[in-house]
Design a protein around this motif. Structure first.
Motif, PDB file in Angstrom:
ATOM      1  N   MET A 163     -56.639 -33.071  21.483  1.00 15.63           N
ATOM      2  CA  MET A 163     -56.453 -32.406  19.950  1.00 15.63           C
ATOM      3  C   MET A 163     -55.664 -31.184  20.015  1.00 15.63           C
ATOM      4  O   MET A 163     -54.934 -31.065  19.288  1.00 15.63           O
ATOM      5  N   LEU A 164     -56.072 -30.476  21.169  1.00 17.95           N
ATOM      6  CA  LEU A 164     -55.707 -28.950  21.162  1.00 17.95           C
ATOM      7  C   LEU A 164     -54.325 -28.654  21.980  1.00 17.95           C
ATOM      8  O   LEU A 164     -53.754 -27.865  21.554  1.00 17.95           O
ATOM      9  N   THR A 165     -54.069 -29.687  22.860  1.00 25.84           N
ATOM     10  CA  THR A 165     -53.151 -29.207  23.818  1.00 25.84           C
ATOM     11  C   THR A 165     -51.767 -30.318  24.019  1.00 25.84           C
ATOM     12  O   THR A 165     -50.736 -30.258  24.214  1.00 25.84           O
ATOM     13  N   ASP A 166     -52.027 -31.639  23.344  1.00 27.43           N
ATOM     14  CA  ASP A 166     -51.102 -32.693  23.341  1.00 27.43           C
ATOM     15  C   ASP A 166     -50.162 -32.713  21.897  1.00 27.43           C
ATOM     16  O   ASP A 166     -50.821 -32.713  20.799  1.00 27.43           O
ATOM     17  N   PRO A 167     -48.915 -32.137  22.029  1.00 28.67           N
ATOM     18  CA  PRO A 167     -48.201 -31.815  20.747  1.00 28.67           C
ATOM     19  C   PRO A 167     -48.264 -32.978  19.943  1.00 28.67           C
ATOM     20  O   PRO A 167     -48.134 -32.610  18.588  1.00 28.67           O
ATOM     21  N   GLU A 168     -48.391 -34.244  20.463  1.00 29.27           N
ATOM     22  CA  GLU A 168     -48.287 -35.279  19.311  1.00 29.27           C
ATOM     23  C   GLU A 168     -49.624 -35.216  18.458  1.00 29.27           C
ATOM     24  O   GLU A 168     -49.688 -35.617  17.220  1.00 29.27           O
ATOM     25  N   GLN A 169     -50.844 -34.900  19.036  1.00 25.01           N
ATOM     26  CA  GLN A 169     -52.138 -34.573  18.374  1.00 25.01           C
ATOM     27  C   GLN A 169     -51.890 -33.268  17.601  1.00 25.01           C
ATOM     28  O   GLN A 169     -52.467 -33.234  16.351  1.00 25.01           O
ATOM     29  N   MET A 170     -51.588 -32.201  18.326  1.00 23.36           N
ATOM     30  CA  MET A 170     -51.434 -31.068  17.588  1.00 23.36           C
ATOM     31  C   MET A 170     -50.670 -30.831  16.375  1.00 23.36           C
ATOM     32  O   MET A 170     -50.922 -30.185  15.282  1.00 23.36           O
ATOM     33  N   ASN A 171     -49.674 -31.739  16.143  1.00 27.87           N
ATOM     34  CA  ASN A 171     -48.751 -31.728  14.921  1.00 27.87           C
ATOM     35  C   ASN A 171     -49.710 -32.346  13.773  1.00 27.87           C
ATOM     36  O   ASN A 171     -49.145 -32.488  12.709  1.00 27.87           O
ATOM     37  N   GLN A 199     -52.317 -17.886  10.098  1.00 27.92           N
ATOM     38  CA  GLN A 199     -51.977 -19.472  10.449  1.00 27.92           C
ATOM     39  C   GLN A 199     -52.793 -19.937  11.364  1.00 27.92           C
ATOM     40  O   GLN A 199     -53.129 -21.389  11.376  1.00 27.92           O
ATOM     41  N   VAL A 200     -53.392 -19.349  12.627  1.00 25.15           N
ATOM     42  CA  VAL A 200     -54.235 -20.110  13.338  1.00 25.15           C
ATOM     43  C   VAL A 200     -55.543 -20.583  12.762  1.00 25.15           C
ATOM     44  O   VAL A 200     -56.121 -21.517  12.899  1.00 25.15           O
ATOM     45  N   LEU A 202     -56.896 -24.389  12.597  1.00 24.59           N
ATOM     46  CA  LEU A 202     -58.295 -24.679  13.138  1.00 24.59           C
ATOM     47  C   LEU A 202     -59.076 -25.318  12.008  1.00 24.59           C
ATOM     48  O   LEU A 202     -59.947 -26.308  12.286  1.00 24.59           O
ATOM     49  N   ASP A 203     -58.909 -24.785  10.793  1.00 28.02           N
ATOM     50  CA  ASP A 203     -59.622 -25.564   9.641  1.00 28.02           C
ATOM     51  C   ASP A 203     -59.229 -26.915   9.330  1.00 28.02           C
ATOM     52  O   ASP A 203     -59.870 -27.891   9.140  1.00 28.02           O
ATOM     53  N   LEU A 204     -57.922 -27.231   9.481  1.00 28.36           N
ATOM     54  CA  LEU A 204     -57.596 -28.475   9.375  1.00 28.36           C
ATOM     55  C   LEU A 204     -57.858 -29.351  10.580  1.00 28.36           C
ATOM     56  O   LEU A 204     -58.340 -30.667  10.653  1.00 28.36           O
ATOM     57  N   LEU A 205     -57.982 -28.946  11.807  1.00 28.53           N
ATOM     58  CA  LEU A 205     -58.412 -29.633  12.999  1.00 28.53           C
ATOM     59  C   LEU A 205     -59.748 -29.998  12.867  1.00 28.53           C
ATOM     60  O   LEU A 205     -60.169 -31.325  13.272  1.00 28.53           O
ATOM     61  N   VAL A 213     -64.662 -23.827  19.641  1.00 24.75           N
ATOM     62  CA  VAL A 213     -63.205 -23.647  20.065  1.00 24.75           C
ATOM     63  C   VAL A 213     -62.860 -22.256  19.829  1.00 24.75           C
ATOM     64  O   VAL A 213     -63.034 -21.516  18.592  1.00 24.75           O
ATOM     65  N   THR A 214     -62.656 -21.346  20.701  1.00 26.40           N
ATOM     66  CA  THR A 214     -62.280 -19.837  20.659  1.00 26.40           C
ATOM     67  C   THR A 214     -60.777 -19.919  21.388  1.00 26.40           C
ATOM     68  O   THR A 214     -60.191 -20.210  22.251  1.00 26.40           O
ATOM     69  N   TRP A 215     -59.848 -19.458  20.211  1.00 30.26           N
ATOM     70  CA  TRP A 215     -58.245 -19.301  20.497  1.00 30.26           C
ATOM     71  C   TRP A 215     -57.859 -17.963  20.403  1.00 30.26           C
ATOM     72  O   TRP A 215     -58.033 -17.223  19.279  1.00 30.26           O
ATOM     73  N   THR A 216     -57.537 -17.505  21.433  1.00 27.34           N
ATOM     74  CA  THR A 216     -57.234 -15.947  21.596  1.00 27.34           C
ATOM     75  C   THR A 216     -55.572 -15.705  21.723  1.00 27.34           C
ATOM     76  O   THR A 216     -55.083 -16.416  22.477  1.00 27.34           O
ATOM     77  N   VAL A 217     -55.106 -14.915  20.873  1.00 20.88           N
ATOM     78  CA  VAL A 217     -53.832 -14.923  20.983  1.00 20.88           C
ATOM     79  C   VAL A 217     -53.528 -13.157  21.012  1.00 20.88           C
ATOM     80  O   VAL A 217     -54.042 -12.532  20.384  1.00 20.88           O
ATOM     81  N   ARG A 218     -52.860 -13.135  22.248  1.00 25.80           N
ATOM     82  CA  ARG A 218     -52.189 -11.615  22.291  1.00 25.80           C
ATOM     83  C   ARG A 218     -50.705 -11.508  22.211  1.00 25.80           C
ATOM     84  O   ARG A 218     -50.056 -12.293  22.835  1.00 25.80           O
ATOM     85  N   MET A 219     -50.090 -10.501  21.665  1.00 17.21           N
ATOM     86  CA  MET A 219     -48.967 -10.220  21.211  1.00 17.21           C
ATOM     87  C   MET A 219     -48.555  -8.773  21.205  1.00 17.21           C
ATOM     88  O   MET A 219     -49.514  -8.027  20.907  1.00 17.21           O
ATOM     89  N   ARG A 220     -47.250  -8.520  21.492  1.00 15.92           N
ATOM     90  CA  ARG A 220     -46.671  -6.957  21.422  1.00 15.92           C
ATOM     91  C   ARG A 220     -45.094  -7.101  21.275  1.00 15.92           C
ATOM     92  O   ARG A 220     -44.549  -7.893  21.699  1.00 15.92           O
ATOM     93  N   LEU A 221     -45.008  -6.483  20.033  1.00 13.31           N
ATOM     94  CA  LEU A 221     -43.539  -6.710  19.641  1.00 13.31           C
ATOM     95  C   LEU A 221     -43.059  -5.040  19.873  1.00 13.31           C
ATOM     96  O   LEU A 221     -43.836  -4.244  20.473  1.00 13.31           O
TER      97      LEU A 221
END
Length: 350
Positions: free
Chosen positions: A1-9, A111-112, A116-119, A87-95
Motif C-alpha cells: 500500500m505504501l510503496t507499490d505505485p498502483e496501490q499508492m495512487n 499533502q503527506v 496518509l489520512d486517505l490511506l 507509519v512514520t513518513w519522514t521527508v527531508r528537503m533543501r532548496l
C-alpha cells in the motif's frame, strides 16, 4: 500500500508512476525509478528507490527535481502495534534558499498528512509477496583500494608528463585523474552502499582511457569518440585560449560517458557481479553525479587565468547544481548522458 505505485495512487495526492522497475522487476525494488507528478500537474519529481527492508523500512531520493531543489529524500517506516501499525513518513528537503525550503516543506507536510489520512481509511489490497533478498557480504576493500590508488598514481604521472611537454591534452588528463581521486574519496567517506563496486570500476575505466591515449600518441587508430576527443584536446587558439580547453574537456567527457561507461559497467558486472541484479547499483551510480562537478572545479583552480572561460567568476558564486543545469543547456548535459549510459549498461549486461 505504501510503496507499490498502483496501490499508492489510491491515496496519494501526488500521482506516482514507475519509470523503470528495480531489482527483481518489482515496482518498489532497489533501483526502481519513479516519476511523481505533484498536485496541479505542473511540477514533476524523479525518484529512485535506494533501500528496502520489506514491510519495515523504505527509502527513496529525488535525483531530478529541477535546479532549485538541492536535496530531497524520504523514509517510510512501519512499526507493528496491538491493533495494527504505525507509519512514520519522514521527508527531508533543501532548496536554494531557506525561505523557499520553509514554504515548500509546509506544503509537502500538508499533502503527506492528507495522503496518509486517505490511506488509513482504505481497505488493504491483496498482500504483496516479500522479495527474495540475498544477504549482502561486506567486501574487503584493501585490495580494490590499492589497485585504484595505483591507477590514480599513473593518471597523475600521465598528466604531469603532458604538462611538462606543454601538451594541451594535459587538461583533460588532469581532470580525469581528479575524477578518479573523487571516486576513491566517495568510497573512503562511506557515501555509497557498495564501495567495492565503485573501486572496481576505476581500473576498468582506466583501461579504455589509457589504451586510447597510447594509440593516439603513437599515431595508431583509436576508437572514434576518443580519436575526436584527443584531436580536439590538441587544438590551440592564441586569441581565445579557453575555447579549445573547454571543447577538449567536453569532448573527452563525452567519450568517457557515452563510449566507455556502458561497456565498463557491463563488463565489470558480468565478470564479478553476475549473481546480482545490476539495478541494485543504480542508487550508488546516481550518488556519484557530483564527482564530475567537483573534478571540474578542481581543474578550474589549476587553469591559468588566460585559459579560464569568462563566466567562471560568476559561476563560482552560484550553487554547482544550478551552474551545471545552465551549462547543460548550452553544451553537453553530463547528468542526462550519465543516466542514459547506465540504462545502456543494463541492456548490455542482459
Amino acid at each position: 500500500m505504501l510503496t507499490d505505485p498502483e496501490q499508492m495512487n489510491r491515496w496519494s495526492t501526488a500521482r506516482i508512476e514507475v519509470r523503470e522497475p528495480g531489482v527483481g522487476d518489482r515496482p518498489d525494488g532497489v533501483g526502481t525509478l519513479r516519476t511523481v507528478t505533484l498536485p496541479g500537474g505542473r511540477a514533476k519529481l524523479r525518484e529512485i528507490v535506494e533501500y528496502s527492508d520489506f514491510a519495515r523500512v523504505f527509502d527513496y531520493r529525488v535525483y531530478d527535481g529541477g535546479p532549485a531543489l538541492l536535496d530531497h529524500s524520504g523514509r517510510q517506516e512501519i512499526a507493528p502495534t496491538a491493533t495494527g501499525c504505525t507509519v512514520t513518513w519522514t521527508v527531508r528537503m533543501r532548496l536554494v534558499s531557506r525561505v523557499a525550503t520553509s514554504l515548500v516543506a509546509r506544503t509537502v507536510r500538508r499533502q503527506v498528512a492528507e495522503s496518509l489520512d486517505l490511506l488509513a481509511d482504505l481497505k488493504p489490497g491483496d498482500p504483496a509477496s516479500a522479495p527474495t533478498v540475498e544477504p549482502r557480504v561486506v567486501a574487503d576493500l584493501a585490495e580494490p583500494r590499492r589497485v585504484a590508488r595505483d591507477v590514480l598514481a599513473r593518471q597523475h604521472a600521465t598528466a604531469d608528463r603532458l604538462t611538462a611537454a606543454d601538451d594541451p591534452k594535459q587538461w583533460f588528463a588532469r581532470v580525469y585523474s581528479y575524477v578518479t581521486d573523487e571516486l576513491i574519496g566517495v568510497c573512503d567517506r562511506g557515501d555509497v552502499d557498495n564501495p567495492d563496486w565503485v573501486l572496481a570500476l576505476i581500473p576498468v575505466f582506466d583501461e579504455y582511457y589509457t589504451r586510447n591515449l597510447i594509440a593516439f600518441e603513437r599515431g595508431d587508430q583509436c576508437e572514434p569518440m576518443w580519436q575526436t576527443a584527443w584531436s580536439t584536446c590538441e587544438l590551440r587558439d592564441d586569441r581565445n585560449p579557453h575555447v579549445p580547453v573547454v571543447k577538449g574537456l567536453m569532448s573527452g567527457v563525452a567519450a568517457h560517458i557515452d563510449a566507455d561507461l556502458p561497456r565498463a559497467i557491463s563488463d565489470l558486472h558480468l565478470a564479478e557481479y553476475a549473481d546480482r541484479d545490476l539495478r541494485e547499483f543504480r542508487p550508488d551510480y546516481l550518488r556519484l553525479s557530483p564527482v564530475f562537478s567537483t573534478a571540474s572545479d578542481r581543474l578550474l583552480d589549476d587553469l591559468p587565468r588566460s585559459h579560464k572561460p569568462w563566466w567562471t567568476g560568476i559561476a563560482a558564486r552560484v550553487h554547482p547544481q544550478i551552474r551545471d543545469a545552465l551549462i547543460a543547456r548550452q553544451g553537453y548535459d553530463v547528468q542526462r548522458h550519465r543516466f542514459s549510459a547506465f540504462a545502456a549498461a543494463v541492456e548490455l549486461a542482459s
